[in-house]
Design an enzyme around this catalytic site. Sequence first.
Site, PDB file in Angstrom:
ATOM      1  CG  ASP A 410      -2.171  -0.850   0.954  1.00 36.03           C
ATOM      2  OD1 ASP A 410      -2.442  -1.169  -0.210  1.00 36.03           O
ATOM      3  OD2 ASP A 410      -2.868  -1.200   1.922  1.00 36.03           O
ATOM      4  N   GLY A 412       4.192   1.517  -1.082  1.00 33.07           N
ATOM      5  CA  GLY A 412       5.056   1.589  -2.253  1.00 33.07           C
ATOM      6  C   GLY A 412       4.330   1.618  -3.573  1.00 33.07           C
ATOM      7  CB  VAL A 496      -4.912   2.364   0.963  1.00 36.44           C
ATOM      8  CG1 VAL A 496      -4.168   1.935  -0.297  1.00 36.44           C
ATOM      9  CG2 VAL A 496      -4.020   3.230   1.832  1.00 36.44           C
ATOM     10  CE1 TYR A 499      -9.382  -3.519   6.630  1.00 32.53           C
ATOM     11  CE2 TYR A 499      -9.016  -4.587   4.521  1.00 32.53           C
ATOM     12  CZ  TYR A 499      -9.386  -4.661   5.853  1.00 32.53           C
ATOM     13  OH  TYR A 499      -9.756  -5.866   6.386  1.00 32.53           O
ATOM     14  CE1 TYR A 501      -3.931  -0.998   7.102  1.00 30.14           C
ATOM     15  CE2 TYR A 501      -4.369   0.077   5.009  1.00 30.14           C
ATOM     16  CZ  TYR A 501      -4.093  -1.063   5.734  1.00 30.14           C
ATOM     17  OH  TYR A 501      -3.980  -2.271   5.099  1.00 30.14           O
ATOM     18  CG  HIS A 556      -7.245  -9.733   4.251  1.00 31.80           C
ATOM     19  ND1 HIS A 556      -8.584  -9.983   4.455  1.00 31.80           N
ATOM     20  CD2 HIS A 556      -6.990  -8.580   4.908  1.00 31.80           C
ATOM     21  CE1 HIS A 556      -9.135  -9.033   5.189  1.00 31.80           C
ATOM     22  NE2 HIS A 556      -8.180  -8.166   5.495  1.00 31.80           N
TER      23      HIS A 556
END
Length: 773
Positions: A410, A412, A496, A499, A501, A556
């Site tokens: 996420d 990079g 992202v 999701y 964060y 995941h």
Amino acid sequence: MHSKTVSRERRNAIYPEKGPPLVLWREGFRRPARPEHLCVQAISLRHLTSWDDASSRADALSKNLSSRLPVQLSITMFPLVLAILITMAVVAMPHPVLSHPLDPLSPLELTAATSAVLASPLLHGHGRPVSFHYVGLDEPDKPDVVSRRHGAAANGTALLLPRRAFVIARAGGASHELRVDVTDTAAPSVVSHGVHRGPGFPMFTTEEQVAASAVAGRYPPLAESVRRRGLAMGDVGCGVFSMGWFGDSGDGDGEAATRLAKMQCFVTGGGATANFYARPLEGVTMVVDLERMAIVGFRDRAVYAVPKADGTDYRAGKAGPPFNGAVPAAGVVVQPEGKGFHIDGHVVRWANWEFHVGFDMRAGTVISAASVRDADAGAWRRVLYRGFVSEVFVPYMDPEEEWYFHTFMDAGEYGLGVSAVPLQPGADCPPSGAGYMDAYYASADGSPVRSGNAICVFERYAGDVAWRHTEVAGPDAPVTEVRPDVTLVVRMVATVGNYDYTFDWEFKTSGSIKTVVSLSGILEMKATNYTHVSQIRSADDAHGTLVAENTVGVYHDHFVTYHLDLDIDGTNNSFVKNTIVPRRNSGVPATGGAPTPRRSYWTVLREVAETEAQGQVDVVNGAPAELLFVNPSKKTKIGNEVGYRLDPGGATAASLLADDDYPQRRAGYTKKQVWVTPYNKSEKWASGLYADRSTGDDNLAAWSKRNRRIKDEDIVVWYTVGLHHIPYQEDFPVMPTLSAAFELRPANFFERNPLIRAAPPRSSPNCSCSPGS
């Protein structure tokens, strides 16, 4: 992680207006004007498509300026035009006074850097257009920064360090690395240029992701697949997914040299739900060439039922009737004496802490130069030189055609800083008493983009205790002493794809630094024909949990890797592993025993790591141990080496993928939670500088194979927070927050508890000391 469709809200938040509105093929997705977008006159140089075009525009520009300039300009004077334009930009844009060498690039510096790149003859032979994928601070050498922090010039003023930008730009099918001196923003200069020849590509830009979705909308085979499912093209939207690496040569030839990505689609239209992630167009996958902006691969493997929209919306008023249970009283933050912290530019001062808050378009929040005040010693003492999230690796556990490549990096591939969203007062941060910081990064054409309220800073008190004791014996009994635990939090939220964060850096008056990552948002879901778990045969592997009819939440992992350049009371440190080992009581004092009935005990085996191989730790499967980072040249009065210890917070999962699996080769560092390496300015990103389609040849695990010395050296700690995520129905349609943390705690750093002299609360009924004593 991650359907990468760019939502309307996301695009509105980050997309500046440049020319005619860019229309996605789903009706109604338009890019609005953004008044906070910083457009300056130098920006006109960023839209050149050829050098012939550059010449004609320069001639036109010279005519426009001829009435104000003593001479007529020509293409041979292009650098002079650039300098004039940037000088004009100084008037058009605020010019902040930089107070710290690690300050992120300002809008003016971003403009100067990208304009210098576009005007540089170094790119003349590489074709147009130029696309900017990363523009960030090229950090000054660490010794110079440390000297500036703790020293001064001969005249007593702070030492001035050059300001440079590091740029990754795509031109002519190649990734160009440039360093640009922007110390004088009116006359920036490219000081170095190189072309990346190895595997991997830089981050995606938002602009190319949006452009790719428009290309998909004009692709006839996709239209036919949509029609077969009884849907209208206007009700479908597609997003860009990184495709990972699965064994192509990676040597720069053939497909490996082409910037490719996968595309997958969702039912987005009709207004039935905002949660289009819950309605995937399962079975359809495309491959897009991001350089040519063309679909070069397409497969419609199978048709699955599209999950219904009912019950998927998470918006207030759309998710059903209001909650009718007992509603907790809303919390109110009251600080009658005002904030307890002070923000000076990017430097934050609070209680016994001082640190720098920066921003990077790949890492997001960057904490630097963190020092703690030792009240007993009367001195500021260094703890952390530089700390940030280096990578977030999210592999999904489904080997099917449409899912095997879902192995996202996420930071990079998409950029945590680029994905930062505006924080909402009263929800993301306290309704009062919080301070906010804006952030800036470069768009694909090089113009600066403002991300408002990207970071908030606030004090937290949740009724926690810093230390306490009640004594019921003795002549003064009863004695009760309690000190509240008030902390300072620096927060950023990155969305992202599906999701969200929340990244927190929490500073404690005890000298600890706690980092917390909290996951929320929406699961990545797979459409299926199952409507009840009874339909799933025991021999089948659904690769996830049936969370709703026709909807599987796929298994995941989340691996969040932090880069922690510790400077514990100085630059040179060592890594010490204090392993706890059980012992039998020998009964003999000479061997550590004693002549008592006790049969066993445990003690500590102290091991100082000499090289990188000894600095790798699996905290789950190894023997229990305390992980210390000490300064061997500094000791307490009674002789202990001063240090800090790393306290894992429980989210210590390691990757279970096979070592020879391609995603694992790209993220080999996720097999162990702790890695220690010698400081190297170029080793910032755990997944390598070019994460997209990387091969694992340039990452943390690869660097550590050199087995360099780490004893009594300037060392960097890499710590990975790991979570295996098995979805449950409570994670649908939107996931309640799940948090994981670790803490850096003083370990013989102070002579005693640094809070022993902390004032008790005024309301304390049994105060044995006066405030401030």
